[in-house]
Write a protein that holds these residues in place. Structure first.
Motif, mmCIF file in Angstrom:
data_model
loop_
_atom_site.group_PDB
_atom_site.id
_atom_site.type_symbol
_atom_site.label_atom_id
_atom_site.label_comp_id
_atom_site.label_asym_id
_atom_site.label_seq_id
_atom_site.Cartn_x
_atom_site.Cartn_y
_atom_site.Cartn_z
ATOM 1 N N GLY A 85 8.740 8.899 42.175
ATOM 2 C CA GLY A 85 9.900 8.486 42.614
ATOM 3 C C GLY A 85 10.482 8.515 44.209
ATOM 4 O O GLY A 85 11.392 8.011 44.632
ATOM 5 N N VAL A 86 9.514 9.288 44.863
ATOM 6 C CA VAL A 86 9.885 9.535 46.220
ATOM 7 C C VAL A 86 8.744 9.188 47.321
ATOM 8 O O VAL A 86 7.566 9.789 46.943
ATOM 9 C CB VAL A 86 10.142 11.041 46.561
ATOM 10 C CG1 VAL A 86 10.481 11.342 47.842
ATOM 11 C CG2 VAL A 86 11.404 11.606 45.555
ATOM 12 N N THR A 87 8.835 8.051 47.900
ATOM 13 C CA THR A 87 7.582 7.556 48.844
ATOM 14 C C THR A 87 7.895 7.937 50.150
ATOM 15 O O THR A 87 9.262 7.394 50.771
ATOM 16 C CB THR A 87 7.385 5.937 48.371
ATOM 17 O OG1 THR A 87 7.054 5.876 46.844
ATOM 18 C CG2 THR A 87 6.578 5.698 49.235
ATOM 19 N N VAL A 88 7.106 8.230 50.749
ATOM 20 C CA VAL A 88 7.064 8.318 52.401
ATOM 21 C C VAL A 88 6.893 6.848 52.710
ATOM 22 O O VAL A 88 5.755 6.322 52.598
ATOM 23 C CB VAL A 88 6.111 9.221 52.889
ATOM 24 C CG1 VAL A 88 5.952 9.169 54.497
ATOM 25 C CG2 VAL A 88 6.568 10.648 52.456
ATOM 26 N N LEU A 89 7.506 6.215 53.882
ATOM 27 C CA LEU A 89 7.133 4.906 54.310
ATOM 28 C C LEU A 89 7.075 5.388 56.021
ATOM 29 O O LEU A 89 8.029 5.588 56.514
ATOM 30 C CB LEU A 89 8.382 4.019 54.237
ATOM 31 C CG LEU A 89 8.730 3.839 52.818
ATOM 32 C CD1 LEU A 89 10.018 2.710 52.600
ATOM 33 C CD2 LEU A 89 7.630 3.052 52.001
ATOM 34 N N PRO A 90 5.981 4.706 56.617
ATOM 35 C CA PRO A 90 5.702 4.780 58.027
ATOM 36 C C PRO A 90 6.813 3.724 58.596
ATOM 37 O O PRO A 90 6.926 2.509 58.036
ATOM 38 C CB PRO A 90 4.492 4.283 58.078
ATOM 39 C CG PRO A 90 3.631 4.336 56.876
ATOM 40 C CD PRO A 90 4.457 4.237 55.873
ATOM 41 N N THR A 91 7.682 4.324 59.397
ATOM 42 C CA THR A 91 8.743 3.651 60.179
ATOM 43 C C THR A 91 8.495 3.696 61.676
ATOM 44 O O THR A 91 9.445 4.097 62.275
ATOM 45 C CB THR A 91 10.125 3.857 59.683
ATOM 46 O OG1 THR A 91 10.245 5.253 59.587
ATOM 47 C CG2 THR A 91 10.172 3.290 58.111
ATOM 48 N N PRO A 92 7.273 3.082 62.318
ATOM 49 C CA PRO A 92 7.303 3.775 63.722
ATOM 50 C C PRO A 92 8.082 2.886 64.650
ATOM 51 O O PRO A 92 8.631 1.702 64.342
ATOM 52 C CB PRO A 92 5.784 3.136 64.043
ATOM 53 C CG PRO A 92 5.574 2.088 63.068
ATOM 54 C CD PRO A 92 6.225 2.608 61.674
ATOM 55 N N GLY A 93 8.331 3.420 65.630
ATOM 56 C CA GLY A 93 9.535 2.984 66.691
ATOM 57 C C GLY A 93 9.981 3.944 67.731
ATOM 58 O O GLY A 93 9.653 3.979 68.860
ATOM 59 N N HIS A 94 10.918 4.820 66.950
ATOM 60 C CA HIS A 94 11.308 5.841 68.074
ATOM 61 C C HIS A 94 10.250 6.802 68.200
ATOM 62 O O HIS A 94 10.103 7.255 69.481
ATOM 63 C CB HIS A 94 12.280 6.770 67.259
ATOM 64 C CG HIS A 94 12.846 7.935 67.800
ATOM 65 N ND1 HIS A 94 13.583 7.673 69.123
ATOM 66 C CD2 HIS A 94 12.661 9.449 67.806
ATOM 67 C CE1 HIS A 94 13.863 8.839 69.394
ATOM 68 N NE2 HIS A 94 13.381 10.006 68.602
ATOM 69 N N THR A 95 9.221 7.051 67.355
ATOM 70 C CA THR A 95 7.790 7.826 67.650
ATOM 71 C C THR A 95 6.729 6.913 66.809
ATOM 72 O O THR A 95 7.112 6.190 65.870
ATOM 73 C CB THR A 95 7.974 9.240 67.173
ATOM 74 O OG1 THR A 95 7.704 9.385 65.986
ATOM 75 C CG2 THR A 95 9.156 10.055 68.012
ATOM 76 N N LEU A 96 5.850 7.038 67.355
ATOM 77 C CA LEU A 96 4.557 6.316 66.774
ATOM 78 C C LEU A 96 4.348 6.594 65.221
ATOM 79 O O LEU A 96 4.049 5.914 64.393
ATOM 80 C CB LEU A 96 3.297 6.325 67.471
ATOM 81 C CG LEU A 96 2.118 5.462 67.006
ATOM 82 C CD1 LEU A 96 2.561 4.164 67.142
ATOM 83 C CD2 LEU A 96 1.026 6.074 67.947
ATOM 84 N N PRO B 191 11.357 -4.642 63.391
ATOM 85 C CA PRO B 191 9.837 -4.253 63.189
ATOM 86 C C PRO B 191 9.596 -4.583 61.817
ATOM 87 O O PRO B 191 10.553 -4.930 60.611
ATOM 88 C CB PRO B 191 10.351 -2.579 63.253
ATOM 89 C CG PRO B 191 11.621 -2.467 63.899
ATOM 90 C CD PRO B 191 12.354 -3.867 63.729
ATOM 91 N N ALA B 192 7.925 -4.769 61.734
ATOM 92 C CA ALA B 192 7.522 -5.246 60.498
ATOM 93 C C ALA B 192 8.078 -4.593 59.299
ATOM 94 O O ALA B 192 8.323 -5.144 58.273
ATOM 95 C CB ALA B 192 6.084 -5.457 60.561
ATOM 96 N N TRP B 193 7.959 -3.432 59.293
ATOM 97 C CA TRP B 193 8.411 -2.286 58.200
ATOM 98 C C TRP B 193 9.977 -2.638 57.905
ATOM 99 O O TRP B 193 10.198 -2.166 56.662
ATOM 100 C CB TRP B 193 8.314 -0.974 58.591
ATOM 101 C CG TRP B 193 9.035 -0.314 59.812
ATOM 102 C CD1 TRP B 193 8.406 -0.262 61.098
ATOM 103 C CD2 TRP B 193 10.309 0.068 59.919
ATOM 104 N NE1 TRP B 193 9.494 0.321 61.914
ATOM 105 C CE2 TRP B 193 10.488 0.493 61.378
ATOM 106 C CE3 TRP B 193 11.154 0.039 59.190
ATOM 107 C CZ2 TRP B 193 11.761 0.854 61.924
ATOM 108 C CZ3 TRP B 193 12.547 0.528 59.568
ATOM 109 C CH2 TRP B 193 12.574 0.817 61.114
#
Length: 229
Positions: free
Chosen positions: A144-155, A204-206
Motif C-alpha cells: 500500500g505504500v510505493t516510492v515514486l521517483p519525482t526528479p526535478g528539485h534534485t535528480l 514533468p513526465a512523472w
C-alpha cells in the motif's frame, strides 16, 4: 489491509532570502509526515540539520525530530522506517537520531549527496549507525505504500503514494515549491489531454504517472496547502 493514517509534523520554518525569492524575504514551513497503522510507522522526512552557514543564510526556527514527534504524541522509538524525499539539510536533519531504521532513498540521490560539494551536510547523510535501503526507481516498500521517483528539485527526488480506502494520498515532498505549482502542472496535463492548441509549459513526465493514480490528496514539504481534485 488497514489504512495508513497520516499526521503532519511541524519542523519549524526557514526564511528564504530575497536572493532566492526575487522579492522580499519569505517564511517557508518545513513539514514532514508520519504514516501509521497497527503494523508500522513510517516517517517521511525528518527535519532540519544545523550548520553556521545554514543559520546565516536561512535563519531557521527549528523543531528537532524528537520535539516534533512529541507534538503529535509519538517518539523516536515509535518509528520503524524512514523515507527522505531528498537529502538536503532541511529534509534529513533528524536522520542521525534514527540510526538502526531502514532509510529509503534513490541510489542517484545518495550518490549525489555523498559526492557533490555543498549539496547537503555530510554529517547528516553518513552519521554513525545509519542504514540505507537503496532504490532504483519505483518500489512498493510495504503493501500500500510505493516510492515514486519525482526528479526535478534534485535528480533523485522521490515521493510516496499511499493507497487508502478513500483514495490515493501523495506525499510529494519538494517535487513542487507549493500546491499551486502542482495544480498548474495538473491543469496543463488536462488541457493537453483535451487537445488544446496553445503551447503550454510541459509538466514533468512523472506528473502524468501521478495523474493516472487519480490522487485524492497531494501534500507537500514546504506548503501547508493540500491539493484536492
Amino acid at each position: 489491509m488497514q489504512d495508513f493514517s497520516v499526521h503532519r509534523i511541524d519542523f519549524g520554518y526557514v526564511i528564504r532570502p530575497s536572493a532566492e525569492t526575487g522579492g522580499s524575504p519569505a517564511a517557508v514551513p518545513v513539514l514532514g509526515y508520519l504514516l501509521e497503522n497497527d503494523e508500522r510507522r513510517i516517517l517521511f522526512d525528518s527535519g532540519m540539520g544545523t550548520h553556521p552557514s545554514v543559520e546565516a543564510r536561512y535563519q531557521p526556527r527549528r523543531r528537532d525530530v524528537r520535539a516534533a514527534l512529541a507534538d503529535i504524541g509519538r517518539s523516536i522509538d515509535d518509528i520503524d522506517m524512514v523515507v527522505n524525499c531528498h537529502l538536503h539539510y532541511d529534509h534529513c536533519g533528524g536522520n542521525p537520531d534514527l540510526a538502526g531504521r531502514p532509510i529509503f532513498t534513490q541510489r542517484t540521490e545518495l550518490e549525489t549527496a555523498r559526492t557533490t560539494e555543498d549539496y547537503t551536510l555530510p554529517e547528516l547523510v553518513d552519521a554513525p549507525g545509519l542504514t540505507y535501503e537503496v532504490l532504483d526507481g519505483e518500489t512498493e516498500i510495504v503493501p500500500g505504500v510505493t516510492v515514486l521517483p519525482t526528479p526535478g528539485h534534485t535528480l533523485g527526488h522521490q515521493s510516496l503514494a499511499v493507497r487508502r480506502s478513500d483514495g490515493t494520498l501523495i506525499l510529494a515532498g519538494q517535487s513542487h515549491r507549493d500546491a499551486s505549482a502542482f495544480a498548474g502542472d495538473f491543469a496543463n496535463l488536462r488541457a493537453d489531454a483535451d487537445g488544446h492548441p496553445e503551447t503550454l509549459d510541459p509538466a514533468p513526465a512523472w506528473v502524468r504517472q501521478i495523474a493516472r493514480l487519480d490522487p485524492a490528496r497531494v501534500m507537500f514539504a514546504h506548503d501547508r496547502a493540500v491539493w484536492l481534485p
